[in-house]
Design an enzyme around this catalytic site. Structure first.
Site, PDB file in Angstrom:
ATOM      1  N   CYS A 290       0.424   0.020  10.318  1.00  0.00           N
ATOM      2  CA  CYS A 290      -0.027  -0.978   9.349  1.00  0.00           C
ATOM      3  C   CYS A 290       1.101  -1.760   8.675  1.00  0.00           C
ATOM      4  CB  CYS A 290      -0.860  -0.301   8.271  1.00  0.00           C
ATOM      5  SG  CYS A 290      -1.577  -1.521   7.128  1.00  0.00           S
TER       6      CYS A 290
ATOM      7  N   CYS B  57     -16.644  -9.065   5.652  1.00  0.00           N
ATOM      8  CA  CYS B  57     -15.923  -7.821   5.412  1.00  0.00           C
ATOM      9  C   CYS B  57     -14.713  -8.126   4.526  1.00  0.00           C
ATOM     10  CB  CYS B  57     -15.437  -7.223   6.731  1.00  0.00           C
ATOM     11  SG  CYS B  57     -16.737  -7.129   7.974  1.00  0.00           S
TER      12      CYS B  57
ATOM     13  N   CYS C 246     -19.624  -6.009   3.568  1.00  0.00           N
ATOM     14  CA  CYS C 246     -18.840  -4.843   3.979  1.00  0.00           C
ATOM     15  C   CYS C 246     -17.559  -4.819   3.145  1.00  0.00           C
ATOM     16  CB  CYS C 246     -18.487  -4.930   5.464  1.00  0.00           C
ATOM     17  SG  CYS C 246     -17.327  -3.653   5.989  1.00  0.00           S
TER      18      CYS C 246
ATOM     19  N   CYS D  96       0.830  -1.202   0.000  1.00  0.00           N
ATOM     20  CA  CYS D  96       0.000   0.000   0.000  1.00  0.00           C
ATOM     21  C   CYS D  96       0.871   1.262   0.000  1.00  0.00           C
ATOM     22  CB  CYS D  96      -0.922   0.008   1.224  1.00  0.00           C
ATOM     23  SG  CYS D  96      -1.962   1.458   1.270  1.00  0.00           S
TER      24      CYS D  96
ATOM     25  N   CYS E 287       0.377   4.569   7.041  1.00  0.00           N
ATOM     26  CA  CYS E 287      -0.276   4.444   8.354  1.00  0.00           C
ATOM     27  C   CYS E 287       0.678   3.745   9.318  1.00  0.00           C
ATOM     28  CB  CYS E 287      -1.590   3.665   8.206  1.00  0.00           C
ATOM     29  SG  CYS E 287      -2.619   4.322   6.889  1.00  0.00           S
TER      30      CYS E 287
ATOM     31  N   CYS F 206     -19.191   2.066   8.678  1.00  0.00           N
ATOM     32  CA  CYS F 206     -18.443   1.414   9.758  1.00  0.00           C
ATOM     33  C   CYS F 206     -17.191   2.271   9.950  1.00  0.00           C
ATOM     34  CB  CYS F 206     -18.067  -0.016   9.355  1.00  0.00           C
ATOM     35  SG  CYS F 206     -16.898  -0.783  10.497  1.00  0.00           S
TER      36      CYS F 206
ATOM     37  N   ARG G 196     -17.743  -2.547  17.924  1.00  0.00           N
ATOM     38  CA  ARG G 196     -16.997  -3.793  17.678  1.00  0.00           C
ATOM     39  C   ARG G 196     -15.708  -3.857  18.450  1.00  0.00           C
ATOM     40  NH1 ARG G 196     -16.322  -4.602  11.908  1.00  0.00           N
ATOM     41  NH2 ARG G 196     -18.414  -5.450  12.104  1.00  0.00           N
TER      42      ARG G 196
HETATM   43  N1  SAM Z   1      -6.721   0.143   3.579  1.00  0.00           N
HETATM   44  C1  SAM Z   1      -8.058   0.446   4.064  1.00  0.00           C
HETATM   45  C2  SAM Z   1      -8.069   1.726   4.861  1.00  0.00           C
HETATM   46  O1  SAM Z   1      -7.009   2.150   5.295  1.00  0.00           O
HETATM   47  O2  SAM Z   1      -9.169   2.252   5.089  1.00  0.00           O
HETATM   48  C3  SAM Z   1      -8.529  -0.704   4.924  1.00  0.00           C
HETATM   49  C4  SAM Z   1      -8.043  -0.665   6.283  1.00  0.00           C
HETATM   50  S1  SAM Z   1      -8.411  -2.088   7.180  1.00  0.00           S
HETATM   51  C5  SAM Z   1     -10.044  -1.944   7.723  1.00  0.00           C
HETATM   52  C6  SAM Z   1      -7.459  -1.875   8.532  1.00  0.00           C
HETATM   53  C7  SAM Z   1      -8.021  -1.058   9.628  1.00  0.00           C
HETATM   54  O3  SAM Z   1      -7.782  -1.830  10.753  1.00  0.00           O
HETATM   55  C8  SAM Z   1      -7.347   0.273   9.753  1.00  0.00           C
HETATM   56  O4  SAM Z   1      -8.227   1.305   9.330  1.00  0.00           O
HETATM   57  C9  SAM Z   1      -7.024   0.348  11.242  1.00  0.00           C
HETATM   58  O5  SAM Z   1      -8.002   1.114  11.935  1.00  0.00           O
HETATM   59  C10 SAM Z   1      -7.095  -1.090  11.718  1.00  0.00           C
HETATM   60  N2  SAM Z   1      -5.745  -1.647  11.890  1.00  0.00           N
HETATM   61  C11 SAM Z   1      -4.831  -1.876  10.905  1.00  0.00           C
HETATM   62  N3  SAM Z   1      -3.673  -2.324  11.434  1.00  0.00           N
HETATM   63  C12 SAM Z   1      -3.867  -2.381  12.791  1.00  0.00           C
HETATM   64  C13 SAM Z   1      -3.047  -2.749  13.901  1.00  0.00           C
HETATM   65  N4  SAM Z   1      -1.776  -3.142  13.727  1.00  0.00           N
HETATM   66  N5  SAM Z   1      -3.570  -2.690  15.138  1.00  0.00           N
HETATM   67  C14 SAM Z   1      -4.859  -2.302  15.317  1.00  0.00           C
HETATM   68  N6  SAM Z   1      -5.681  -1.912  14.321  1.00  0.00           N
HETATM   69  C15 SAM Z   1      -5.185  -1.956  13.069  1.00  0.00           C
HETATM   70 FE1  SF4 Z   2      -2.780   1.195   3.452  1.00  0.00          FE
HETATM   71 FE2  SF4 Z   2      -2.737  -0.099   5.777  1.00  0.00          FE
HETATM   72 FE3  SF4 Z   2      -3.205   2.518   5.718  1.00  0.00          FE
HETATM   73 FE4  SF4 Z   2      -5.071   0.868   4.773  1.00  0.00          FE
HETATM   74  S1  SF4 Z   2      -4.379   0.989   6.877  1.00  0.00           S
HETATM   75  S2  SF4 Z   2      -4.359   2.753   3.828  1.00  0.00           S
HETATM   76  S3  SF4 Z   2      -3.732  -0.780   3.929  1.00  0.00           S
HETATM   77  S4  SF4 Z   2      -1.278   1.482   5.067  1.00  0.00           S
END
Ligand code: SAM
Ligand code: SF4
Length: 345
Positions: free
Chosen positions: A83, A120, A151, A76, A80, A211, A283
């Site tokens: 992530c 989802c 979702c 990606c 973030c 959501c 959730r």
């Molecule tokens: N790439 C898409 C976005 O950024 O909207 C999908 C994201 S997907 C639903 C991942 C979500 O899970 C993120 O928006 C974040 O809130 C949560 N998430 C991701 N990595 C995480 C981590 N290491 N610990 C807790 N929550 C996490």
């Molecule tokens: Fe990309 Fe992860 Fe951020 Fe979603 S949460 S936009 S997959 S870096």
């Protein structure tokens, strides 16, 4: 006398528990001081208040079961800080392209057999490309035919893409705000908080269920946690689903060495989310793998009524099925029937 009446009656007689909130009133003007006062309540009073609100709109023993599949993993372009899927960090994650529709539907069938009522599908994109939309819509149609709520979480969306998803009958779109507006630049620099809010508004205006939630444990202050809940609760419409994630520190990411969140603080976050968004499904999302059974039980008592089932979230671990089933049996938790969220459109 029903439990509800008994609780209401006792709330009248319990000294010091003046009802601070009216669960019949959906408010969109919460103040920082009000949320601070809720967080400052003695723990038992806060949970009592959350239980009263929760039982007004939901059956206390029902929990919505979702399963989350990564339909396109890694690579990606966003950064973030939490992530593992960001191409900016060396996390050792094997990137993969968008899955074939049939493979996604085969996974969805397994999830349905395992009791999921919502499926989802998440993609590691900044935003989807128009060339991917046909496959995305075929996945939505296929899952809908199985009778599960659908979702998608695909990153930011254009007006046209939102319209296409709504037309296809997508039930929910996930797009987390993740933290407060003030703290956001400490976590993500490749997009703004307003970018997130703009996509949420497009999704809401297109008539889809929203959501949206965030993460606790990224080094944010208590004030930031209040700020995140205020953003969500003061949206024109409360998100129908509010995922509260406990940060799962992922090796190689900037937040990979973060301290674990205090469990009691996390339960308080769930309780305040429940109180300020009475009709939303709250959730218990990522991080359950890091929680004791006791912490999870307290989160359900605080008003959490949705989880991800299945041993994997997008790239993070989730409690195995039998572990969850043993916990739910102990707690008397049953699956919430599909489409029974009071605020669902
Ligand atoms: N790439 C898409 C976005 O950024 O909207 C999908 C994201 S997907 C639903 C991942 C979500 O899970 C993120 O928006 C974040 O809130 C949560 N998430 C991701 N990595 C995480 C981590 N290491 N610990 C807790 N929550 C996490
Ligand atoms: Fe990309 Fe992860 Fe951020 Fe979603 S949460 S936009 S997959 S870096």
């Amino acid at each position: 006398m029903s439990i509800q009446t008994r609780i209401e009656e006792s709330a009248k007689t319990q000294p010091g528990i003046a009802r601070r909130t009216n669960p019949d009133e959906l408010r969109h003007d919460w103040t920082r001081e009000e949320l601070q006062a809720l967080f400052d309540l003695p723990f038992n009073d806060l949970l009592f208040e959350a239980q009263l609100v929760h039982r007004r709109w939901f059956k206390a023993h029902e929990v919505q079961m979702s399963t989350l599949l990564s339909i396109k993993t890694g690579g990606c372009p966003e950064d973030c800080g939490y992530c593992a899927q960001s191409s900016k960090f060396d996390t050792g994650l094997q990137a993969s392209k968008l899955m074939e529709v049939e493979k996604v539907l085969a996974e969805a069938r397994k999830a349905k057999e395992a009791g999921a009522t919502r499926y989802c599908m998440g993609a590691a994109w900044r935003e989807p490309k128009d060339r991917d939309m046909d496959m995305i819509c075929a996945m939505i149609e296929g899952v809908k035919e199985m009778g599960m709520e659908t979702c998608m979480t695909l990153g930011m969306l254009s007006g046209q893409q939102v319209h296409r998803l709504a037309q296809t009958g997508l039930d929910y779109y996930n797009h987390n705000v993740d933290t407060s507006e003030e703290y956001y630049p400490n976590v993500i620099s490749t997009r703004t908080y307003q970018d997130r809010l703009d996509t949420l508004e497009r999704v809401r205006n297109a008539g889809m269920n929203v959501c949206s939630g965030g993460i606790v444990g990224m080094g944010e202050s208590a004030d930031d946690r209040i700020g995140m809940l205020m953003t969500l609760a003061n949206l024109d419409e409360h998100p129908q689903s509010v995922p509260i994630n406990m940060l799962m520190p992922m090796e190689g990411t900037p937040l990979g060495r973060s301290e674990k969140v205090d469990s009691i603080d996390f339960v308080r976050m769930i309780a305040v989310a429940r109180i300020v968004m009475p009709q939303s499904v709250v959730r218990l999302a990522a991080g359950r793998e890091l929680m004791s059974e006791e912490t999870q039980a307290l989160c359900f008592l605080a008003g959490a009524n949705s989880i991800f089932v299945g041993d994997k979230l997008l790239t993070a671990k989730n409690p195995e099925e039998d572990k969850d089933q043993k916990l739910f049996a102990k707690l008397g938790i049953e699956p919430m029937p599909a489409h029974s969220c009071p605020s669902e459109k």
